[in-house]
Design a protein around this motif. Structure first.
Motif, short mmCIF file in Angstrom:
data_model
loop_
_atom_site.label_atom_id
_atom_site.label_comp_id
_atom_site.label_asym_id
_atom_site.label_seq_id
_atom_site.Cartn_x
_atom_site.Cartn_y
_atom_site.Cartn_z
N LEU A 1 95.44 -64.92 -135.31
CA LEU A 1 95.29 -66.17 -134.56
C LEU A 1 94.19 -65.97 -133.52
O LEU A 1 94.25 -65.03 -132.73
N ASN B 1 103.14 -70.34 -134.85
CA ASN B 1 102.40 -69.71 -133.76
C ASN B 1 103.37 -69.62 -132.59
O ASN B 1 103.65 -70.63 -131.94
N SER C 1 96.48 -74.68 -134.35
CA SER C 1 97.86 -74.83 -133.90
C SER C 1 97.97 -75.99 -132.91
O SER C 1 97.16 -76.12 -131.99
#
Length: 631
Positions: free
Chosen positions: A570, A517, A557
């Motif tokens: 995401l 990420n 994350s």
């Protein structure tokens, strides 16, 4: 169960001819020590190993938060204990420095009994260790206090979700190790066979609550193995701390001196016989070691003296001409009154052989086990290399492993009917801890162990420690704690093996890249992996989604809390409900893990670091997964 069965099928011969097999193991050595928890020293994982890098310890991202808003790190402190605080965090027992680090070697923390342990767990809130046991129950050791333990665990493979079998003291846990039960109602045994065995009693008959009926009369695993033709031997001296669990059973007590049960299970052949057999390459298929009291690590007996014995056993195994075909499993029987932050994985209420009405009338309905995590590590060519085994296990797991192994070696009728059914169905058989395709016979360099003090043929180290430090327990640091110092942990990593469980920060790597990420992005990507696996952008946390045993997770994350969404998206940290469910499958034998959305879309990383969806899963290896601890 499907994963374990698949792994076993591969091990038993359905894989390539060149692949390893459980048949490659010719000798298994079982060595159980006394009374430590994972967190406390990292002997019991937290007491012993809570500060160790790469394990589920003081850097746990999934720690339970109770209804009062406090994580279980914060243990309740009552006014009669201190007016300086209402909570106690974990604390380093040697925080005063100087001679205090010598004194804590011979200190005792709390009580390991059934009543105190259940009261400390407090119905699953797990927040009464300081209140219902002692504040020292929430203390821990660091690496410098137990360097041998750390070196052995890091040289090979440590299991950080290995639990004591019963939430109580020594004898019930050791009885489980050799039989799979303590005869809780609904299990395989009948009431007239002894139990419910939840105490250390060795007095014939039943107690005033009509439980702990003694001696025990159900069949042990060694009787089953004897009938199957398996070679085995208990190695013990006369000073065995009464820790031989076979002595709890009527059939061993009454065995004639010339019978196999007496000669193999009850005789005092001595630990020197074990060392000699290891050196000569003549160990039986199963060796069972019972150490002397002073080297058992049972508080106040000192961890450093137990470390000397552990190193002696490890050195005997690794220097044996048969090391290339030997597996040593080192465990601890129970927590010794030390606490652990992980709530025990256990059966649903009412499970036969697991739940009962508290016979003392204190707790109502409760499960007898599994209980707190205890230290566990496996020494062998197939477990080499600073790895963490993440599957849920307990003392029954060692029996389950023996059954799988002996079956692979061609033995028949080696499965015990005495094990409680739920344990057989839900505890790991430990097979996934082994990389049978890639054995590594190199030996890590272990620190030198300080030889225990002796006088007139007896070990006197603990006695000398207690004479020197009349109060070895340090003052409790009420009101003087901060989270950073209390939840100390080392930085570093371990490679994961086994099906995944919560409690760690994870890095998923493949072909020199890691799932990432990058921050200001709405999509998952791949970036170059780091040798020390330290990049926070590559760090993920798994969260149970479809049940604790489903192997289906939601991933967040560590960088900003974003959730992995469908097709590599995401999602913001506040959209957990929209996070995708991901199936994580352990391939075993060094071949890594597969990540797959529950709709069967594979999450793949190609050799250019590109994340691809719908990729056809090929024969190439999966992800390597690293458990990391960084500040």
């Amino acid at each position: 169960m499907f994963l374990l069965s698949t792994a076993l099928a591969l091990l038993l011969g359905s894989g390539p001819v060149s692949a390893g097999s459980l048949r490659d193991i010719k000798h298994v050595v079982i060595f159980m020590q006394e009374n430590r928890s994972w967190n406390s020293v990292t002997t019991n994982h937290v007491q012993y190993f809570g500060t160790m890098a790469g394990v589920r310890g003081f850097n746990d991202p999934n720690v339970q938060v109770n209804p009062d808003g406090l994580p279980v790190w914060y243990q309740q402190v009552d006014p009669d204990m201190s007016n300086d605080t209402t909570t106690l965090l974990p604390w380093y027992l040697g925080y005063q420095g100087g001679n205090s680090t010598d004194a804590i070697q011979c200190m005792a923390a709390g009580n390991n009994g059934y009543e105190e342990s259940q009261a400390s767990l407090n119905g699953g809130l797990n927040n009464h260790w300081a209140r219902n046991n002692t504040p020292w129950s929430w203390g821990y050791f660091k690496r410098d206090d137990i360097p041998i333990h750390y070196a052995i665990a890091e040289g090979w493979t440590a299991g950080d979700m290995y639990q004591e079998a019963q939430i109580t003291s020594t004898n019930p846990n050791r009885v489980t190790l050799v039989s799979g039960s303590v005869n809780v109602p609904g299990g395989p045994q009948t009431p007239d066979q002894g139990g419910v065995y939840i105490d250390n009693t060795v007095t014939p008959g039943c107690d005033s609550y009509n439980i702990n009926c003694y001696p025990l009369k159900w069949k042990t695993i060694f009787e089953i193995y004897e009938e199957a033709g398996v070679s085995w031997q208990v190695y013990q001296d006369k000073d065995n701390f009464d820790d031989n669990p076979l002595a709890r059973f009527e059939q061993f007590q009454n065995a004639s001196s010339s019978s196999p049960l007496a000669e193999k299970g009850m005789a005092y052949v001595g630990l020197d016989s074990f060392y000699g057999a290891a050196a000569n390459g003549t160990l039986p298929e199963i060796s069972f070691i019972v150490g002397p009291a002073e080297l058992s690590e049972h508080p106040p007996y000192m961890p450093k003296d137990g470390a000397w014995l552990q190193k002696k056993v490890v050195d005997a195994v690794t220097s044996s001409p048969e090391y290339t075909s030997t597996l040593l499993m080192i465990s601890y029987d129970e927590s010794g009154g030390y606490g652990d932050h992980v709530i025990p994985f256990h059966s649903p209420e009412g499970t036969p052989g697991e739940w009962m009405e508290d016979p003392y009338g204190i707790f109502g309905k409760l499960y007898v086990g599994p209980g707190l995590r205890v230290p566990f590590y496996m020494v062998s060519p197939w477990t080499r290399g600073n790895r963490v085994f993440t599957e849920r296990a307990d003392h029954n797991s060692q029996i389950l492993f023996l059954e799988q192994w002996l079956t692979a070696r061609g033995y028949k009728n080696v499965q015990t009917p005495e094990m409680v059914h739920w344990r057989r169905e839900h505890m790991s058989n430990l097979v996934n801890a082994l990389d049978l395709d890639h054995p590594d016979t190199s030996i890590p360099k272990l620190p030198e162990a300080e030889e225990p003090e002796m006088s007139s043929g007896s070990y006197v180290g603990t006695a000398n420690c207690e004479a020197t430090y009349t109060e070895p327990r340090p003052p409790v640091p009420y009101g003087k704690q901060n989270v950073t110092d209390s939840l100390f942990f080392e930085e570093g990593y371990k490679e994961c093996v086994g099906y995944l469980t919560e409690g760690r920060y994870l890095v998923f790597e493949k072909s020199g890249y890691a799932l990432t990420n990058t921050g200001n992005t709405t999509r998952l990507s791949g970036t170059a992996a780091h040798k020390d696996h330290s990049d926070k952008k590559q760090r993920w946390v798994v969260h149970y989604s479809s049940g604790e045993e489903s192997q289906i997770f939601k991933l967040s994350s560590a960088l900003d809390g974003k959730w992995l969404g469908p097709r590599g998206t995401l999602l913001p940290a506040d959209r957990r409900n929209n996070a995708a469910e991901v199936k994580i499958t352990f391939r075993g034998n060094g071949h890594g893990y597969d990540l797959q959305y529950v709709n069967s879309t594979t999450i793949a990383l190609d050799d250019q670091g590109e994340v691809r969806m719908n990729a056809t899963k090929g024969s190439e290896d999966g992800y390597k997964v690293w458990s990391v601890t960084y500040h």
